[in-house]
Design an enzyme around this catalytic site. Structure first.
Site, PDB file in Angstrom:
ATOM      1  N   GLU A  79       0.827  -1.038   0.034  1.00 58.40           N
ATOM      2  CA  GLU A  79       0.116  -0.107   0.188  1.00 58.40           C
ATOM      3  C   GLU A  79       1.056   1.230  -0.161  1.00 58.40           C
ATOM      4  O   GLU A  79       0.395   2.309  -0.215  1.00 58.40           O
ATOM      5  CB  GLU A  79      -0.819  -0.176   1.294  1.00 58.40           C
ATOM      6  CG  GLU A  79      -1.805   1.086   1.449  1.00 58.40           C
ATOM      7  CD  GLU A  79      -1.416   2.267   2.126  1.00 58.40           C
ATOM      8  OE1 GLU A  79      -0.289   2.425   2.609  1.00 58.40           O
ATOM      9  OE2 GLU A  79      -2.116   3.333   2.190  1.00 58.40           O
ATOM     10  N   CYS A 111      -4.459  -3.709   2.584  1.00 60.93           N
ATOM     11  CA  CYS A 111      -3.743  -4.969   3.548  1.00 60.93           C
ATOM     12  C   CYS A 111      -3.772  -6.303   2.661  1.00 60.93           C
ATOM     13  O   CYS A 111      -3.159  -7.116   3.224  1.00 60.93           O
ATOM     14  CB  CYS A 111      -3.982  -4.853   5.119  1.00 60.93           C
ATOM     15  SG  CYS A 111      -3.685  -3.260   5.840  1.00 60.93           S
ATOM     16  N   HIS A 233      -5.484 -10.739  10.364  1.00 58.94           N
ATOM     17  CA  HIS A 233      -4.706  -9.562  10.064  1.00 58.94           C
ATOM     18  C   HIS A 233      -4.796  -8.680  11.076  1.00 58.94           C
ATOM     19  O   HIS A 233      -5.793  -8.464  11.833  1.00 58.94           O
ATOM     20  CB  HIS A 233      -5.461  -9.018   8.834  1.00 58.94           C
ATOM     21  CG  HIS A 233      -5.049  -7.418   8.358  1.00 58.94           C
ATOM     22  ND1 HIS A 233      -3.927  -7.049   8.301  1.00 58.94           N
ATOM     23  CD2 HIS A 233      -5.999  -6.238   8.457  1.00 58.94           C
ATOM     24  CE1 HIS A 233      -4.075  -5.651   8.047  1.00 58.94           C
ATOM     25  NE2 HIS A 233      -5.146  -5.393   8.332  1.00 58.94           N
ATOM     26  N   ASN A 275       1.437  -1.799  13.181  1.00 54.74           N
ATOM     27  CA  ASN A 275       0.908  -2.185  11.929  1.00 54.74           C
ATOM     28  C   ASN A 275       1.665  -2.316  10.731  1.00 54.74           C
ATOM     29  O   ASN A 275       2.627  -1.182  10.423  1.00 54.74           O
ATOM     30  CB  ASN A 275      -0.337  -1.081  11.460  1.00 54.74           C
ATOM     31  CG  ASN A 275      -1.181  -1.589  10.452  1.00 54.74           C
ATOM     32  OD1 ASN A 275      -1.081  -2.636  10.093  1.00 54.74           O
ATOM     33  ND2 ASN A 275      -2.224  -0.992  10.191  1.00 54.74           N
ATOM     34  N   SER A 307      -8.802  -3.075   3.760  1.00 59.01           N
ATOM     35  CA  SER A 307      -9.767  -2.196   3.647  1.00 59.01           C
ATOM     36  C   SER A 307     -10.359  -1.773   2.402  1.00 59.01           C
ATOM     37  O   SER A 307      -9.741  -2.032   1.206  1.00 59.01           O
ATOM     38  CB  SER A 307      -9.407  -0.933   4.548  1.00 59.01           C
ATOM     39  OG  SER A 307      -9.255  -1.295   5.752  1.00 59.01           O
TER      40      SER A 307
HETATM   41  N1  COA Z   1      -7.913   1.151  29.624  1.00 63.65           N
HETATM   42  C1  COA Z   1      -8.100   0.175  28.878  1.00 63.65           C
HETATM   43  N2  COA Z   1      -8.988  -0.154  27.881  1.00 63.65           N
HETATM   44  C2  COA Z   1      -9.166   1.371  27.357  1.00 63.65           C
HETATM   45  C3  COA Z   1      -8.735   2.453  28.127  1.00 63.65           C
HETATM   46  C4  COA Z   1      -8.001   2.353  29.255  1.00 63.65           C
HETATM   47  N3  COA Z   1      -7.722   3.310  30.222  1.00 63.65           N
HETATM   48  N4  COA Z   1      -9.391   3.854  27.464  1.00 63.65           N
HETATM   49  C5  COA Z   1      -9.925   3.238  26.361  1.00 63.65           C
HETATM   50  N5  COA Z   1      -9.973   2.055  26.397  1.00 63.65           N
HETATM   51  C6  COA Z   1     -10.237   1.070  25.183  1.00 63.65           C
HETATM   52  C7  COA Z   1     -11.813   1.372  24.622  1.00 63.65           C
HETATM   53  O1  COA Z   1     -12.911   0.941  25.529  1.00 63.65           O
HETATM   54  C8  COA Z   1     -11.873   0.587  23.428  1.00 63.65           C
HETATM   55  O2  COA Z   1     -12.137  -0.708  23.426  1.00 63.65           O
HETATM   56  P1  COA Z   1     -13.212  -1.551  22.470  1.00 63.65           P
HETATM   57  O3  COA Z   1     -12.763  -1.049  21.103  1.00 63.65           O
HETATM   58  O4  COA Z   1     -12.926  -2.691  23.054  1.00 63.65           O
HETATM   59  O5  COA Z   1     -14.541  -0.774  22.751  1.00 63.65           O
HETATM   60  C9  COA Z   1     -10.608   0.880  22.986  1.00 63.65           C
HETATM   61  O6  COA Z   1      -9.521   1.142  24.066  1.00 63.65           O
HETATM   62  C10 COA Z   1     -10.191   2.063  21.890  1.00 63.65           C
HETATM   63  O7  COA Z   1     -10.727   3.137  22.519  1.00 63.65           O
HETATM   64  P2  COA Z   1     -11.315   4.160  21.233  1.00 63.65           P
HETATM   65  O8  COA Z   1     -12.015   5.301  22.380  1.00 63.65           O
HETATM   66  O9  COA Z   1     -12.261   3.466  20.557  1.00 63.65           O
HETATM   67  O10 COA Z   1     -10.195   4.791  20.624  1.00 63.65           O
HETATM   68  P3  COA Z   1     -10.210   5.547  19.487  1.00 63.65           P
HETATM   69  O11 COA Z   1     -11.280   6.565  19.227  1.00 63.65           O
HETATM   70  O12 COA Z   1      -8.774   6.309  19.604  1.00 63.65           O
HETATM   71  O13 COA Z   1     -10.081   4.729  18.041  1.00 63.65           O
HETATM   72  C11 COA Z   1      -8.991   3.293  16.688  1.00 63.65           C
HETATM   73  C12 COA Z   1      -9.079   3.736  18.080  1.00 63.65           C
HETATM   74  C13 COA Z   1      -8.404   1.936  16.563  1.00 63.65           C
HETATM   75  C14 COA Z   1     -10.277   3.057  15.890  1.00 63.65           C
HETATM   76  C15 COA Z   1      -7.985   4.391  15.850  1.00 63.65           C
HETATM   77  O14 COA Z   1      -6.731   4.306  16.527  1.00 63.65           O
HETATM   78  C16 COA Z   1      -7.924   4.079  14.363  1.00 63.65           C
HETATM   79  O15 COA Z   1      -8.873   4.412  13.766  1.00 63.65           O
HETATM   80  N6  COA Z   1      -6.735   3.245  13.992  1.00 63.65           N
HETATM   81  C17 COA Z   1      -6.885   2.979  12.669  1.00 63.65           C
HETATM   82  C18 COA Z   1      -7.413   1.510  12.413  1.00 63.65           C
HETATM   83  C19 COA Z   1      -7.286   1.086  10.871  1.00 63.65           C
HETATM   84  O16 COA Z   1      -6.223   0.970  10.554  1.00 63.65           O
HETATM   85  N7  COA Z   1      -8.251   0.563  10.457  1.00 63.65           N
HETATM   86  C20 COA Z   1      -7.986  -0.106   9.144  1.00 63.65           C
HETATM   87  C21 COA Z   1      -7.056  -1.296   8.817  1.00 63.65           C
HETATM   88  S1  COA Z   1      -7.965  -2.647   8.820  1.00 63.65           S
END
Ligand code: COA
Length: 387
Positions: A79, A111, A233, A275, A307
């Site tokens: 990618e 990916c 993945h 990643n 994706s």
């Molecule tokens: N302790 C433990 N867990 C915690 C926490 C803490 N203090 N605070 C938050 N979390 C958990 C949340 O509950 C959540 O868990 P869940 O997914 O089981 O619900 C997780 O951490 C992530 O929190 P969230 O608020 O959803 O994080 P975010 O809004 O920052 O987004 C991603 C996280 C992964 C969605 C973001 O980093 C992203 O978009 N990454 C790219 C993903 C990607 O590459 N996708 C395409 C490729 S396949």
């Protein structure tokens, strides 16, 4: 005749960021990154490492052990392509002195690229069993500083040799594929960082996993308990954990425990590298092979997701003696050789690596001897050198 994976090479560049440092710098609870996202470290590529150089370095792990004259096909999935026209694989072919008769090109579907390459290579070897194929997945995951996706970055490459009578994993014929035209993650030509709707992407990933896993089991008359391991993945390891939880939701304690244990073994490398897009599923495979308690003929289910979106579930059986083909000490040495960056250092290197190379400016690398690197651009042509 069995066809499958005979060798696996791995490379990740020599710098990393610790997730606790990143969480502190971004005013986040470290446990969100460590537990919520499931990542401990992420490799950072400086301006001297790109998809090409990393792909060469991963293939270097085994290229001297193979008969180069038998390589009839080499496919590069990425990618993070460095050219809109010329295939990354041609640079690899030159660096590794492969014969000109090799059929070689690049493929793209986020990916999924390395799985596409592996499937084509497997079919090629089934038709031409006297030949072999090299498939490479190589990527730098860049979402940008201070973005939601920042914690899910990383860099690295996996290269594999596909051949008849393989020594590591014999791939089974048949697969379950599923695709849909959606916008969960993409990178337009004018952007060096990815656009992502991470929560939507997770939903689609889980949905496609359920569809392909259930369909595959139906096609082959298999039950979840028949699998000795399921691997995924892993753009961040929590994503795979969610899929694995779905897989074992209605299973007995024994089956749940078995598949939870193998998942833990399969995520160890990704937790520390981050990643690697196309290479991520195969980094899980390497991690499982190194850390799992696998026996000959064990059945492994592999879930690939790109994706956009394209998913595929397929399987392989572990080959007796596979451990002899692995080099866990070398993999660990590569991880241990990485230098920990402070957050300001990481931010500087990240910003530098986004800039276009300056015509005629030669770049030098701080890598170990023997490692290939991107040395700059001369007359518009990208140059690669070995330290
Ligand atoms: N302790 C433990 N867990 C915690 C926490 C803490 N203090 N605070 C938050 N979390 C958990 C949340 O509950 C959540 O868990 P869940 O997914 O089981 O619900 C997780 O951490 C992530 O929190 P969230 O608020 O959803 O994080 P975010 O809004 O920052 O987004 C991603 C996280 C992964 C969605 C973001 O980093 C992203 O978009 N990454 C790219 C993903 C990607 O590459 N996708 C395409 C490729 S396949």
């Amino acid at each position: 005749m069995q066809v499958g994976i005979d060798k696996i090479g791995f490379y990740t560049p020599n710098k990393y960021v610790d997730m606790i440092d990143l969480a502190n710098a971004r005013n986040q609870d470290p446990n969100k990154f460590l537990i919520g996202i499931g990542q401990e470290k992420m490799t950072v590529a400086d301006e001297t490492q790109d998809a090409v150089s990393m792909g060469i370095n991963a293939t270097l792990d085994f290229v001297d052990e193979i008969d180069k004259d038998k390589v009839g096909l080499m496919i590069f999935g990425t990618e993070s392509s460095v050219d809109q026209s010329k295939s990354a694989s041609l640079f690899v072919k030159t660096a590794l002195n492969l014969r000109p008769e090799v059929r070689t090109f690049e493929v793209k579907e986020a990916c999924f690229g390395l799985t596409a390459a592996l499937m084509m290579a497997t079919d090629f070897v089934r038709l031409h069993p006297e030949q072999t194929a090299i498939v490479i997945g190589s990527d730098i995951a860049r979402y940008g500083l201070n973005t939601g996706g920042e914690v899910t970055q990383g860099a690295g490459s996996i290269s594999m040799l596909v051949k008849a009578d393989p020594s590591i994993l014999a791939l089974n014929e048949g697969h379950s594929a599923y695709s849909d035209d959606i916008n969960d993650f993409w990178r337009p030509n004018n952007s060096k960082t990815a656009m992502v709707d991470g929560k939507y992407s997770t939903q689609v990933y889980l949905d496609f996993f359920t569809k392909t896993f259930e369909d595959y089991k139906k096609q082959k008359n298999l039950k979840t308990e028949d699998f000795d391991a399921l691997i995924y993945h892993l753009p961040f390891t929590k994503m795979g954990l969610k899929a694995n939880r779905l897989a074992i939701a209605d299973e007995s304690e024994v089956v749940s425990e078995k598949l939870s244990k193998t998942f833990e073994a399969s995520k160890k490398l990704s937790v520390n590298v981050g990643n690697v897009y196309t290479a991520s599923l195969y980094l899980s495979l390497l991690s499982l092979l190194q850390n799992g308690e696998l026996a000959p003929n064990d059945l492994i289910g592999l879930f690939s997701y790109g994706s956009g979106a394209m998913a595929e579930f397929f399987t392989g059986n572990v080959v007796e003696g596979f451990k002899q083909q692995l080099h866990p000490d070398k993999v660990q040495a590569r991880l241990d050789a990485r230098t920990k960056l402070t957050i300001p250092e990481y931010e500087t290197i990240f910003t530098q690596s986004l800039a276009d190379p300056v015509e005629g400016k030669e770049l030098s690398s701080d890598e170990q001897a023997g490692v290939w690197y991107f040395a700059g651009v001369k007359n518009g042509v990208r140059l690669y050198k070995q330290k």
